[in-house]
Design an enzyme around this catalytic site. Structure first.
Site, mmCIF file in Angstrom:
data_model
loop_
_atom_site.group_PDB
_atom_site.id
_atom_site.type_symbol
_atom_site.label_atom_id
_atom_site.label_comp_id
_atom_site.label_asym_id
_atom_site.label_seq_id
_atom_site.Cartn_x
_atom_site.Cartn_y
_atom_site.Cartn_z
ATOM 1 N N GLU A 1 26.719 -13.931 4.301
ATOM 2 C CA GLU A 1 27.302 -14.189 2.964
ATOM 3 C C GLU A 1 27.562 -12.840 2.322
ATOM 4 O O GLU A 1 26.617 -12.067 2.093
ATOM 5 C CB GLU A 1 26.360 -15.013 2.076
ATOM 6 C CG GLU A 1 26.288 -16.461 2.467
ATOM 7 C CD GLU A 1 25.521 -17.313 1.454
ATOM 8 O OE1 GLU A 1 25.586 -17.034 0.238
ATOM 9 O OE2 GLU A 1 24.843 -18.251 1.890
ATOM 10 N N GLU B 1 18.588 -18.741 2.996
ATOM 11 C CA GLU B 1 17.912 -18.061 1.864
ATOM 12 C C GLU B 1 16.530 -18.645 1.569
ATOM 13 O O GLU B 1 16.234 -18.994 0.418
ATOM 14 C CB GLU B 1 18.813 -18.092 0.616
ATOM 15 C CG GLU B 1 20.075 -17.275 0.796
ATOM 16 C CD GLU B 1 20.897 -17.076 -0.471
ATOM 17 O OE1 GLU B 1 20.617 -17.718 -1.497
ATOM 18 O OE2 GLU B 1 21.839 -16.265 -0.415
HETATM 19 O O1 AHR Z 1 27.740 -18.869 -1.553
HETATM 20 C C1 AHR Z 1 27.148 -19.428 -2.688
HETATM 21 C C2 AHR Z 1 25.642 -19.480 -2.598
HETATM 22 O O2 AHR Z 1 25.138 -18.181 -2.611
HETATM 23 C C3 AHR Z 1 25.066 -20.067 -1.337
HETATM 24 O O3 AHR Z 1 24.942 -21.441 -1.388
HETATM 25 C C4 AHR Z 1 23.706 -19.433 -1.268
HETATM 26 O O4 AHR Z 1 23.262 -19.279 0.050
HETATM 27 C C5 AHR Z 1 23.873 -18.127 -1.995
HETATM 28 O O5 AHR Z 1 22.898 -17.930 -2.935
#
Ligand code: AHR
Length: 504
Positions: free
Chosen positions: A294, A175
């Site tokens: 994610e 990210e």
């Molecule tokens: O999964 C939780 C968080 O969400 C992770 O650390 C991050 O990559 C995202 O913002």
């Protein structure tokens, strides 16, 4: 009898693609109780000689998780991987600035790799492109994947690991478009860094596959330009661009909430377009695939997380307790990933244990299954093979943010080797069952062997806990083979798995 009717045609030759099993991946970050108190709790009655909880290992195996992303997440952008290798007693305690906690480094690369082997999963290793860069990244590849005879590979051997891990999939940071990220960068800054890190990581091990960071979610102000700029720099060096997305039913509008997978679908289509635009611009031959590394529901724990004591060790963080409606959305999201199996080759349910997770643990107590455990398990176990392209006609509805939302969200997976055909389906209708008629065309001799249903008697907010799992599937669905096809009534608001196999 249902007034709502939907039709589906399945044909062996209507194929989207062979499914890359990595789309059933998950994620363990050094965050909250995912590692400490989750997968690792020495002293727990179920802990093995490594301190790994065997009850958790058993549940992860039940999910058949093929790939686990590690060690972050936001955590990785401040992580020195060197802190987590070598004698445990000399490892430093560090402030984790991403989550304002203290990291003990008791678990590190080698411990995690050992755990991953025990659950039969490959690892999707992320490198720190926040506070670190090219040097730390290439050294980690050397430590993990080089056979021996160099400083870092010999260091691994001196740490008791003779054979290289041969980790195939690597994330180039996490990210990096987000201002919350340690070492946040502009697209051009990140694109250049990712390009150079990728180049040398592959010089160390040319067999690895690399994931460049895409946007943190679809509503990031830099979305689309970010992907285009990053891929402009990295196209020749990476195989994947990442997508992240979390949803929540904040307005408590179930019809709208369950339609959010349509937005996910749109997000995927947009990123494919951008990747293909860069391919065209470069007169390239390879297509950049998507790593949806994610995805999940995440909102229940937001308020509780504001109260966490800074710098505590492994506090409960992001401990969303999922309800029945969350399981339905997760089911719709899984179907959406399957519909894009030709381009989404990696996906990671974020995360796996305790942190926005299908598996929860009590400290010194039992492990238990959240509602979302079930659709994830069903697709991972029964969704291997070829993703089919069904022709579906379904009645539709409009919600606050969406028009023409089909009541039926569905897809199917054909496994030629095992001669099985599996239909995954969600009925989004709040009040009525959906009468489904499936034409299975040239699947001669295929018959229904099981119809699994996850449904609920009106309490959409029903959750599971360590005390019991009131939200759990049953196999009493009424799907039956009829006139060379399949008929079923999918109960109102339900997740369904209709399993067919070829009659001997
Ligand atoms: O999964 C939780 C968080 O969400 C992770 O650390 C991050 O990559 C995202 O913002």
């Amino acid at each position: 009898m249902a007034n709502n009717k939907a039709k589906m045609i399945l044909e062996k030759d209507f194929k989207i693609s062979e499914i890359d099993n990595r789309i059933y991946g998950s994620f363990i970050e050094h965050l909250g109780r995912a590692v400490y108190g989750g997968i690792y709790e020495p002293g727990h009655p179920q802990a093995d000689e490594n301190g790994f909880r065997q009850d958790v290992i058993e549940m992860v195996k039940e999910l058949q998780v093929p790939l686990v992303r590690y060690p972050g997440g936001n955590f990785v952008s401040g992580y020195n991987w060197e802190d987590g290798v070598g004698p445990v007693e000399s490892r430093p305690r560090r402030l984790d600035l991403a989550w304002r906690t203290t990291e003990t480094n008791e678990m590190g690369t080698n411990e995690f790799m050992k755990w991953a082997q025990l659950v039969n999963a490959d690892v999707n290793m992320a490198v720190n492109l926040g506070t670190r860069g090219i040097d730390a990244a290439r050294n980690l590849v050397e430590y993990c994947n080089h056979p021996g005879g160099s400083y870092y590979s010999d260091l691994r051997i001196s740490h008791g690991v003779k054979d290289p891990y041969k980790i195939k999939t690597w994330c180039l940071g996490n990210e990096m478009d987000g201002p919350w990220q340690i070492g946040h960068k502009t697209a051009a800054e990140y694109g250049r860094l990712a390009q150079e890190a990728a180049k040398v990581m592959k010089w160390v091990d040319p067999t690895i596959e690399l994931v460049a960071c895409g946007s943190s979610h679809r509503n990031m102000p830099t979305f689309a330009d970010w992907e285009a700029t990053v891929l402009d720099h990295t196209y020749d060096h990476v195989e994947f661009i990442s997508l992240h997305q979390y949803y929540g039913n904040r307005d408590n509008e179930i019809s709208n909430y369950l339609a959010l997978s349509l937005e996910m679908d749109d997000f995927i289509k947009s990123v494919i377009s951008i990747a293909d635009y860069i391919k065209a611009k470069k007169r390239g031959k390879k297509s950049i695939n998507l790593s949806f590394d994610e995805w999940n529901v995440w909102y229940h724990s937001n308020e509780a997380d504001k109260k966490i004591e800074p710098w505590s060790i492994a506090p409960p963080q992001l401990e969303d307790i999922y309800n029945f409606e969350d399981a339905l959305l997760v089911g719709c999201m899984l179907i959406t990933l399957l519909k894009h199996a030709d381009r989404v080759k990696i996906a990671c349910l974020a995360q796996l244990v305790n942190v926005i997770a299908p598996i929860m643990t009590e400290d010194n107590g039992p492990a238990w299954k959240q509602t979302i455990f079930y659709p994830y398990m069903h697709t991972s176990v029964y969704g291997r093979g070829v993703s089919l392209n069904p022709i579906i006609s379904s009645p539709k509805y409009d919600s606050k943010d969406f028009t023409d939302v089909p009541y039926l969200e569905s897809t199917a997976v054909y496994n030629e080797e095992h001669e099985t055909l599996t239909i995954f389906a969600v009925n989004r209708h709040l009040e009525e069952g959906l009468e489904l008629a499936v034409d299975i065309r040239n699947f001669n001799g295929y018959e229904v062997v099981e119809h699994i249903v996850l449904e609920n008697d009106g309490n959409l907010k029903q959750t599971n806990s360590a005390k019991g799992t009131p939200v759990a599937p049953h196999s009493n669905g009424n799907a039956k083979s009829e006139n060379g096809g399949v008929t079923a009534v999918l109960p109102k608001l339900s997740w369904n798995v209709i399993r067919l196999a070829k009659r001997n």
